[in-house]
Structures are given as structure tokens and as C-alpha cells.
Write an enzyme that holds these catalytic residues in place. Structure first.
Site, PDB file in Angstrom:
ATOM      1  CD  GLU A  74      41.086 -21.567  75.188  1.00 51.94           C
ATOM      2  OE1 GLU A  74      40.351 -21.929  74.397  1.00 51.94           O
ATOM      3  OE2 GLU A  74      42.101 -21.239  74.893  1.00 51.94           O
TER       4      GLU A  74
ATOM      5  CB  SER B  63      42.418 -22.266  71.333  1.00 54.84           C
ATOM      6  OG  SER B  63      41.037 -21.985  71.649  1.00 54.84           O
TER       7      SER B  63
ATOM      8  CB  SER C 271      39.574 -17.431  71.235  1.00 58.75           C
ATOM      9  OG  SER C 271      40.916 -17.337  70.716  1.00 58.75           O
TER      10      SER C 271
END
Length: 382
Positions: free
Chosen positions: A295, A293, A255
């Protein structure tokens, strides 16, 4: 060891110290988020061996987005969820109403609840009306998974750590690297964490006056071979085989949180457009926004404040013009500051060894500089 981090002389070179200056816009005086007047940042770093024998490599970072009471006079904000694989708190109300009403907290994934409570306690201490004569409050907490290095199951970040970080918050240069929420974070297989940068937008061409855009990132993302610096794929040359083999985050799961502040009078819609451009800055460093991940990008204005109790049925507000080049300069500033903040998190971080013997080495900054600009760094890059 529990440590409240305050601005100190830097020991590692920043990217610009080695000739790595992304983009074309000039940085602010300290090249950090706090170049935006009224913004403050505080860290508490937890870096010790727990009684269980497990390493604690975590912490909390807080950002105070504007001066005064955030609950009574709320900064306007815009949110961009690039990939929602995350456990953040408070974002749906920001997306719906376009305002902030508490400081922002960053921490590890399993400590979001503790950080939320810390922000609630801070708001209640300063606002006796909350929950009595008015509604409740919407704390905003972002997270990244630091479980590669940190005993994340130990739930070591407590509400008091958030309050301690708020007490330590400063408008000075932002400490970067393995500090605060960044203590256990890894990016592109290298130790990373907190990074910050800023850009000046000349709103009146040639006058040297204008607005500031500042960025702070919590970097914990990226495939090892994808690290890119000023367009050069340095990760392919630099990354040791052992990093590729051992790092769970070599798969890219982790992240990245991007916080963007400006003193320009932008509205919530425009701020979301600015926040969206953070994705380009991440891409320039080699990020591809993997499935696992999370974001997130959040942008706010310190100029526009929305009163909790409006004085009338209509509120007048100004906004940036979008029929000329000015808005593109803000987009550029967000891209460049995000890119440099990610690189700054890598350049500043020291090597860290954590749970199960996992090790995140420090990025060899001098080698990066030689790979990117061999003319100015003629020593062999190998």
C-alpha cells in the site's frame, strides 16, 4: 486489443447513483481526480488473447499531476509507504526531495521497467538538457500484481503504451473499473481496478469557495469477507463460496496505490500527512494492509512548484495553517475520497475471465445498495 480509453458515458452506476455517499464533504463537479485543475488522466487497456493462447488483461494508467513542464517546475509532493511490499520506482527521491518531475505511471508488477522507460522517453523528448547540461530525471511508477487474471509473464505493457496513455490523457471524468492499469485487478474477491473521487474543502467557512482534493486508486487488495460499505460488512453476505475458494487474492495479497492531488498550497511535510490519511479510507472499505499487500499513498499540490534552476539561494513558499480546523478538513477529504474511489473501482468494473480460467465477477451493486440502505432499497437483499 490495445485501447486508449477516453472519457465516455458511464454504463454502470457509481456509488452515489445508488445512495452510497461516504462522508460529509461535497464532491467536485465530476467527483474524480481531475476536478483538481490542471490534472489529467489517461489509460491504455490491453484486453485480448495473445498468440500463445493466454489472455492479456493488463494496461497502463498515467496521471499528469500539473500543467506545463514538470521537470523544470516540479510539483511539491509527499509520500507515505503504508506497507512496502511493492516494486515501485522513483519513490526514494520523492521521499528525500519532496517533488515530482515526471507524470506518474501505474501498471502491473513486471511492467514497471517498461513504464519507467516510457516516462524517460517522454521526458527526454521535451527536455534536451536532461543528461547533457543538467542531471537525469526521476520517473515515478507504481504497480500492483494482476497475475490472477493476466498473463503477467508475457510482459505485454511496452514503453509505447505509456506514451499512448499520455497522448490520451484528459481532464475530463476519469474512466473507472477494468481500464488501464486496472484491467486485471481484483479487490475483495470482486473485479476492481481504477476508481476516482474528489472532495471540496471550504477554506473560508460558509462562502462556498475553497480547495479541491482528488483521489485516484488502483485497487487490488482485500479479503473477500471484509468488504465494508458505509460501515456495513456486505462481503460476508455477498461473497460466493467459489470466490472464497478460487481467488488467490482472497488471502488479501495484491496491493493498493492511492494518488491524491490538491490545489491547496501545502508543503511536502503536510502532503505526507494528507497521504497518510488514505490508510483510513482503505480501512473503511475493509482493508487491513496484509503482509503481502503493498500500500502506497502519494499526495501533491498543483499550486506549489519548485524550479529546477532556482533564482536565488532562498525560495519563499506558503503552507496550510495547522493551528485550526483547516488541516483536519484536508485529512477528512483524503479519507472520504479514498474510500469512495475504492468503491467506485468495484461498482464500475465488468466481470473478467483470465488466465487458467480464473474469473473475477462484477460486484452486484444493486444488492450492495439494498444491504447498506434497506429503507431506500426495500426489495429483499437476498
Amino acid at each position: 486489443m490495445t485501447r486508449a480509453d477516453s472519457p465516455t458515458p458511464r454504463t454502470n452506476p457509481r456509488p452515489r447513483d445508488l445512495g452510497i455517499a461516504p462522508g460529509t464533504l461535497p464532491p467536485g463537479p465530476s467527483n474524480s481526480l481531475t476536478d483538481v485543475p490542471g490534472v489529467r488522466v489517461g489509460h491504455v487497456t490491453l484486453d485480448h488473447q495473445h498468440g500463445t493462447g493466454l489472455p492479456v488483461r493488463t494496461g497502463a494508467t498515467v496521471v499528469v499531476p500539473a500543467p506545463g513542464s514538470l521537470f523544470r517546475d516540479k510539483p511539491v509532493a509527499g509520500l507515505e509507504v503504508v506497507n512496502g511490499f511493492g516494486k515501485a520506482a522513483g519513490l526514494s527521491q520523492v521521499a528525500e526531495l519532496g517533488v515530482l518531475e515526471t507524470p506518474l505511471a501505474l501498471t502491473n508488477t513486471l511492467s514497471v521497467g517498461s513504464a519507467f522507460e516510457g516516462l524517460v522517453r517522454h521526458a527526454l523528448d521535451g527536455h534536451p538538457e536532461i543528461g547533457v547540461t543538467t542531471g537525469t530525471v526521476n520517473p515515478v511508477v507504481f504497480e500492483c500484481n494482476d497475475g490472477w487474471l493476466n498473463d503477467i509473464r508475457g510482459l505485454h505493457v511496452r514503453p509505447d503504451h505509456v506514451l499512448e496513455a499520455l497522448e490520451a490523457a484528459s481532464d475530463g471524468p476519469v474512466p473507472e473499473g477494468a481500464v488501464g492499469a486496472g484491467a486485471g485487478m481484483v479487490a475483495f474477491g470482486w473485479k476492481a481496478g481504477i476508481g476516482s473521487s474528489s472532495r471540496i474543502v471550504d477554506a473560508v467557512g460558509g462562502t462556498g469557495t475553497g480547495f479541491t482534493v482528488g483521489a485516484l486508486v488502483l485497487a487490488n487488495f482485500g479479503l473477500a469477507d471484509d468488504l465494508t460499505v458505509l460501515g456495513v460488512p456486505v462481503g460476508r453476505t455477498l461473497t460466493p463460496q467459489q470466490v472464497r475458494e478460487q481467488a488467490e487474492f482472497a488471502r488479501g495479497a495484491g496491493s493498493c496505490v492511492v494518488l491524491l492531488a490538491t490545489d491547496a498550497p501545502a508543503d511536502a511535510r503536510q502532503l505526507r500527512r494528507v497521504a497518510k490519511r488514505a490508510t483510513v479510507g482503505l480501512a473503511r472499505t475493509g482493508g487491513i494492509v496484509q503482509h503481502g499487500s503493498g500500500e502506497y499513498a502519494l499526495a501533491w499540490s498543483t499550486t506549489h512548484r519548485v524550479p529546477h534552476r532556482p533564482s536565488g539561494p532562498v525560495r519563499a513558499a506558503s503552507a496550510l495553517a495547522e493551528d485550526g480546523p483547516l488541516i483536519d478538513l484536508f485529512f477528512r477529504a483524503a479519507v472520504e475520497a479514498t474510500e469512495e474511489a475504492v468503491l467506485g473501482s468495484l461498482f464500475a468494473a465488468r466481470p473478467v475471465t483470465g488466465v487458467r480460467g480464473h474469473h473475477a465477477p462484477a460486484l452486484p451493486a444493486e444488492r450492495v445498495a439494498r444491504l447498506v440502505n434497506p429503507v431506500h432499497h426495500p426489495t429483499s437483499a437476498r
